[in-house]
Design a protein around this motif. Sequence first.
Motif, PDB file in Angstrom:
ATOM      1  N   VAL A   1       0.703  -1.293  -0.055  1.00  0.00           N
ATOM      2  CA  VAL A   1       0.022  -0.084   0.183  1.00  0.00           C
ATOM      3  C   VAL A   1       0.869   1.305  -0.272  1.00  0.00           C
ATOM      4  O   VAL A   1       0.520   2.170  -0.759  1.00  0.00           O
ATOM      5  CB  VAL A   1      -0.929  -0.012   1.308  1.00  0.00           C
ATOM      6  CG1 VAL A   1      -1.374   1.330   1.271  1.00  0.00           C
ATOM      7  CG2 VAL A   1      -1.920  -1.051   1.184  1.00  0.00           C
ATOM      8  N   ILE A   2       1.831   1.165   1.012  1.00  0.00           N
ATOM      9  CA  ILE A   2       2.822   2.344   1.035  1.00  0.00           C
ATOM     10  C   ILE A   2       3.482   2.546  -0.377  1.00  0.00           C
ATOM     11  O   ILE A   2       3.472   3.827  -0.769  1.00  0.00           O
ATOM     12  CB  ILE A   2       3.919   2.293   2.047  1.00  0.00           C
ATOM     13  CG1 ILE A   2       2.946   2.187   3.578  1.00  0.00           C
ATOM     14  CG2 ILE A   2       4.780   3.487   2.070  1.00  0.00           C
ATOM     15  CD1 ILE A   2       4.213   1.856   4.520  1.00  0.00           C
ATOM     16  N   TYR A   3       3.737   1.342  -1.008  1.00  0.00           N
ATOM     17  CA  TYR A   3       4.338   1.690  -2.505  1.00  0.00           C
ATOM     18  C   TYR A   3       3.543   2.231  -3.422  1.00  0.00           C
ATOM     19  O   TYR A   3       4.047   3.157  -4.206  1.00  0.00           O
ATOM     20  CB  TYR A   3       4.957   0.321  -2.768  1.00  0.00           C
ATOM     21  CG  TYR A   3       5.525   0.037  -4.177  1.00  0.00           C
ATOM     22  CD1 TYR A   3       6.838   0.403  -4.485  1.00  0.00           C
ATOM     23  CD2 TYR A   3       4.813  -0.491  -5.167  1.00  0.00           C
ATOM     24  CE1 TYR A   3       7.322   0.302  -5.730  1.00  0.00           C
ATOM     25  CE2 TYR A   3       5.133  -0.792  -6.289  1.00  0.00           C
ATOM     26  CZ  TYR A   3       6.633  -0.400  -6.623  1.00  0.00           C
ATOM     27  OH  TYR A   3       7.231  -0.360  -7.906  1.00  0.00           O
ATOM     28  N   LEU A   4       2.258   1.884  -3.436  1.00  0.00           N
ATOM     29  CA  LEU A   4       1.376   2.496  -4.379  1.00  0.00           C
ATOM     30  C   LEU A   4       1.028   3.910  -4.094  1.00  0.00           C
ATOM     31  O   LEU A   4       0.839   4.560  -4.974  1.00  0.00           O
ATOM     32  CB  LEU A   4       0.245   1.568  -4.375  1.00  0.00           C
ATOM     33  CG  LEU A   4       0.347   0.088  -5.096  1.00  0.00           C
ATOM     34  CD1 LEU A   4      -0.913  -0.603  -4.876  1.00  0.00           C
ATOM     35  CD2 LEU A   4       0.604   0.440  -6.625  1.00  0.00           C
ATOM     36  N   VAL A   5       0.802   4.217  -2.821  1.00  0.00           N
ATOM     37  CA  VAL A   5       0.704   5.547  -2.380  1.00  0.00           C
ATOM     38  C   VAL A   5       1.781   6.311  -3.055  1.00  0.00           C
ATOM     39  O   VAL A   5       1.632   7.479  -3.669  1.00  0.00           O
ATOM     40  CB  VAL A   5       0.348   5.730  -0.943  1.00  0.00           C
ATOM     41  CG1 VAL A   5       0.329   7.234  -0.525  1.00  0.00           C
ATOM     42  CG2 VAL A   5      -0.419   5.033  -0.501  1.00  0.00           C
ATOM     43  N   PHE A   6       3.056   5.923  -2.801  1.00  0.00           N
ATOM     44  CA  PHE A   6       4.060   6.706  -3.195  1.00  0.00           C
ATOM     45  C   PHE A   6       4.169   6.970  -4.696  1.00  0.00           C
ATOM     46  O   PHE A   6       4.218   8.114  -5.174  1.00  0.00           O
ATOM     47  CB  PHE A   6       5.361   6.016  -2.634  1.00  0.00           C
ATOM     48  CG  PHE A   6       6.661   6.855  -3.093  1.00  0.00           C
ATOM     49  CD1 PHE A   6       7.321   7.875  -2.312  1.00  0.00           C
ATOM     50  CD2 PHE A   6       7.437   6.708  -4.267  1.00  0.00           C
ATOM     51  CE1 PHE A   6       8.161   8.614  -2.712  1.00  0.00           C
ATOM     52  CE2 PHE A   6       8.438   7.442  -4.813  1.00  0.00           C
ATOM     53  CZ  PHE A   6       9.042   8.313  -3.881  1.00  0.00           C
ATOM     54  N   ASN A   7       3.968   5.770  -5.347  1.00  0.00           N
ATOM     55  CA  ASN A   7       3.837   5.940  -6.822  1.00  0.00           C
ATOM     56  C   ASN A   7       2.843   6.947  -7.564  1.00  0.00           C
ATOM     57  O   ASN A   7       3.066   7.444  -8.497  1.00  0.00           O
ATOM     58  CB  ASN A   7       3.578   4.479  -7.317  1.00  0.00           C
ATOM     59  CG  ASN A   7       5.019   3.712  -7.232  1.00  0.00           C
ATOM     60  OD1 ASN A   7       6.058   4.336  -7.082  1.00  0.00           O
ATOM     61  ND2 ASN A   7       4.908   2.334  -7.705  1.00  0.00           N
ATOM     62  N   GLU A   8       1.860   7.020  -6.743  1.00  0.00           N
ATOM     63  CA  GLU A   8       0.656   7.882  -6.940  1.00  0.00           C
ATOM     64  C   GLU A   8       1.133   9.289  -6.933  1.00  0.00           C
ATOM     65  O   GLU A   8       0.700  10.144  -7.754  1.00  0.00           O
ATOM     66  CB  GLU A   8      -0.693   7.490  -6.301  1.00  0.00           C
ATOM     67  CG  GLU A   8      -1.755   8.616  -6.791  1.00  0.00           C
ATOM     68  CD  GLU A   8      -2.229   8.594  -8.286  1.00  0.00           C
ATOM     69  OE1 GLU A   8      -2.494   9.446  -8.856  1.00  0.00           O
ATOM     70  OE2 GLU A   8      -2.134   7.274  -8.967  1.00  0.00           O
ATOM     71  N   GLY A   9       1.888   9.558  -5.838  1.00  0.00           N
ATOM     72  CA  GLY A   9       2.309  10.749  -5.587  1.00  0.00           C
ATOM     73  C   GLY A   9       3.205  11.158  -6.511  1.00  0.00           C
ATOM     74  O   GLY A   9       3.629  12.492  -6.994  1.00  0.00           O
TER      75      GLY A   9
END
Length: 424
Positions: free
Chosen positions: A196-204
């Motif tokens: 989840v953290i990985y995908l949140v970072f990628n969206e940012g």
Amino acid sequence: MTVSNKHRAIEAVWRIESARLIAGLTRMVRDVGLAEELAQDALVAALERWTESGIPDNPGAWLMATAKRRAIDELRRGKRVERKHEELGHELESDQAHGGTPDLDAALDNEVGDDLLRLMFISCHPILSTEARVALTLRLLGGLTTEEIARAFLVPSTTVAQRIVRAKRTLSEEKVPFELPRGEELASRLASVLEVIYLVFNEGYSATAGDDWMRPELCADALRLGRILAELAPQEAEVHGLVALMEIQASRARARVGPKGQPVLLLDQNRALWDQLLIRRGLTALERAEKLGGAQGPYALQAALAACHARARRAEDTDWARIASLYAVLVRLTPSPVVELNRAVALSMAYGPAAGLAVVDTLTSEPSLAHYHLLPSVRGDLLRKLGRFDEARKEFEKAAALTRNVREQTLLLDRAAACARREA
């Protein structure tokens, strides 16, 4: 300021404050679904009030106070008359009477008191499917829309919406406690949290939609949560691998956006703008992951890839052969069309565009990439390098039609126009 501009400003505030707001409300009402409803009610009130009066100095506190008042109203309506709700109502009312508003920044870096982190682990509870955990957390903590989450997973928006609804219902019915897991339970839920953290970072880092190429606040939230996780689980190599990846990627933020907000691609970036402190932190975290035996973990491998770029003072100094070999390992470890597409780019840089195009052409019939704009974008770039400008133009135009990010769309159309001029 026009009404539309005010609405955009309020939406920006919501992006920043919604996760903290929902997390704080969940701690109070012990129901993720209800907390999100109360937060949305507060947003509606903000749209009504702030459009006329302007955004207050502390918008987060205003939203929290408004949501708390609505929580009291909800409890007083009598439909939820269990004793614990009555006690909660008295507690909230007392806090309001004394003029108290929650300090939204308090305890955020405390492993016990971090509401955001607790909400992260609730959203990633084992009673939910992996897909539901990721979708719910991106929604609640990342502030992403259903459509943005769907694009991250390459699945229909309706599928994501159903996952989120079912996940909130399940958490409510099972009365999942608002607490931070410990010991073995922490370890078992860690992989989902990392994803989840990985995908949140990628969206940012590369926004899937909207007017901005990046959403720095999402990168900052993901990186902060990653650092907290590294303190919570110091012996988990992949936690440090993910932190290393995010630190190094975040180091390029200033160089990724031009003076007018336009995207600047990796090979065109002014590397003097890269944040050397973040790079050093990232390399240290990567070394820590490797010492823990995690060099072959998926996040550590991606961090090693990012480190290859970080160590190159000039674009032409990049060790593309090593990058291609690291991608080959990553493809074997986590088979994915997207990873294979990235490997193709590395192959093209190391051994020529024809080598990369041969791999890309094997992906054109991959169903999961049918609406993935980076596939025609990469293919267009390789065709351009091979002098096949008309074909490249069509690929760039196709990519522009698929992306929902305005900045990226402009970049792709400019590249298509450049190919048209070369063909002419």
